[in-house]
Write an enzyme that holds these catalytic residues in place. Structure first.
Site, PDB file in Angstrom:
ATOM      1  N   HIS A  64       0.857  -1.195   0.000  1.00 21.20           N
ATOM      2  CA  HIS A  64       0.000   0.000   0.000  1.00 21.20           C
ATOM      3  C   HIS A  64       0.894   1.247   0.000  1.00 21.20           C
ATOM      4  O   HIS A  64       1.968   1.244   0.606  1.00 21.20           O
ATOM      5  CB  HIS A  64      -0.909  -0.019   1.241  1.00 21.20           C
ATOM      6  CG  HIS A  64      -1.984   1.018   1.174  1.00 21.20           C
ATOM      7  ND1 HIS A  64      -1.741   2.344   1.446  1.00 21.20           N
ATOM      8  CD2 HIS A  64      -3.298   0.941   0.841  1.00 21.20           C
ATOM      9  CE1 HIS A  64      -2.869   3.024   1.282  1.00 21.20           C
ATOM     10  NE2 HIS A  64      -3.826   2.205   0.917  1.00 21.20           N
ATOM     11  N   GLU A  96      -4.044   2.471  -6.985  1.00 18.05           N
ATOM     12  CA  GLU A  96      -4.472   3.574  -6.115  1.00 18.05           C
ATOM     13  C   GLU A  96      -3.636   4.826  -6.390  1.00 18.05           C
ATOM     14  O   GLU A  96      -2.500   4.924  -5.931  1.00 18.05           O
ATOM     15  CB  GLU A  96      -4.304   3.179  -4.644  1.00 18.05           C
ATOM     16  CG  GLU A  96      -5.226   2.061  -4.227  1.00 18.05           C
ATOM     17  CD  GLU A  96      -5.441   2.042  -2.720  1.00 18.05           C
ATOM     18  OE1 GLU A  96      -6.597   2.083  -2.294  1.00 18.05           O
ATOM     19  OE2 GLU A  96      -4.450   1.998  -1.975  1.00 18.05           O
TER      20      GLU A  96
HETATM   21  P1  PGA Z   1      -9.702   5.977   1.015  1.00 17.81           P
HETATM   22  O1  PGA Z   1      -8.495   4.928   1.133  1.00 17.81           O
HETATM   23  O2  PGA Z   1     -10.903   5.225   0.558  1.00 17.81           O
HETATM   24  O3  PGA Z   1      -9.851   6.538   2.407  1.00 17.81           O
HETATM   25  O4  PGA Z   1      -9.297   7.021   0.016  1.00 17.81           O
HETATM   26  C1  PGA Z   1      -8.312   3.940   0.165  1.00 17.81           C
HETATM   27  C2  PGA Z   1      -7.076   3.153   0.452  1.00 17.81           C
HETATM   28  O5  PGA Z   1      -6.054   3.747   0.824  1.00 17.81           O
HETATM   29  O6  PGA Z   1      -7.089   1.908   0.317  1.00 17.81           O
END
Ligand code: PGA
Length: 225
Positions: A99, A148
């Site tokens: 992540h 992401e």
């Molecule tokens: P968020 O986080 O939905 O708060 O933007 C997503 C993530 O980091 O997996």
């Protein structure tokens, strides 16, 4: 039927007790609907919460799989503080790897993340490998990929879903047609537009997953897509 993954990522939130309350609340709501089998709900919780969540999932036979948010790049041994993949086998079926918050705050490198992915595969678990874009290295052992864009994480606004769709396609094409999910500020208001894009096979939900009612609403919407 397109397989869809809904991944709740609690990050560093919820005590054991708070986690149980969350899951019991979600369970009550879920008892009123049928979640289709092509929807995979994965709850990525802090290590310490996982065993008590597992008890509830088993006891109530909930349509939920559990995931860890991190794993050691090493097997068992003299690695103080680490939780290795083999230890996770009894509790989870998924592990979130790389992540952007782990890359940023804990300086995890591509080499370590590749080792983590290999450890997860060796243990017979599935990985959700996170990247910030198509240029990032993805180990061939990764099960599915989570795209992401850092600018959208916790930002209150998703990336333009058409752009995310193009990027997810590019990532998939470069990586053996693996399934790619999108994450970054997904809520009940944005989930439909995102998941109706052909190259996006699911979403990761951070902030909006902390409230079981909001997370249920997302499941409910996606169940009737
Ligand atoms: P968020 O986080 O939905 O708060 O933007 C997503 C993530 O980091 O997996």
């Amino acid at each position: 039927m397109k397989q869809l993954y809904l991944v709740a990522n609690w990050k560093s939130n919820k005590s054991i007790e708070e986690g149980k309350i969350w899951l019991n609340t979600l369970s009550e709501k879920l008892s009123g609907i049928t979640v289709p089998t092509h929807i995979h709900i994965i709850l990525c919780a802090p290590f310490i919460d996982l065993p008590s969540l597992q008890e509830i999932v088993k006891m109530k036979t909930l349509p939920i799989e559990l995931g860890a948010q991190d794993v050691s790049p090493y097997p068992s041994g003299a690695y103080t503080g680490e939780v290795n993949a083999q230890m996770l086998v009894d509790v989870v079926t998924w592990v979130l790897i790389g992540h952007s918050e782990r890359r940023k705050h804990f300086h995890e490198t591509d080499a370590e993340l590749t080792q983590e992915t290999q450890e997860v595969q060796k243990a017979g678990l599935n990985s959700i490998y996170c990247v910030e874009g198509p240029q990032q290295l993805i180990p061939k052992e990764a099960t599915i990929i989570l795209y992401e864009p850092t600018s959208a994480i916790g930002a209150g606004k998703t990336e333009d879903p058409s752009l995310s769709n193009d990027i997810c396609r590019e990532i998939s094409e470069k990586n053996n047609a693996k399934l790619v999910l999108y994450g970054g500020s997904v809520t009940q208001d944005s989930v439909t537009e995102i998941l109706t894009k052909s190259n996006i096979h699911g979403v990761a939900i951070g902030g909006a997953s902390l409230d079981p009612i909001q997370f249920f609403q997302i499941i409910n919407i996606v169940s009737s897509l």
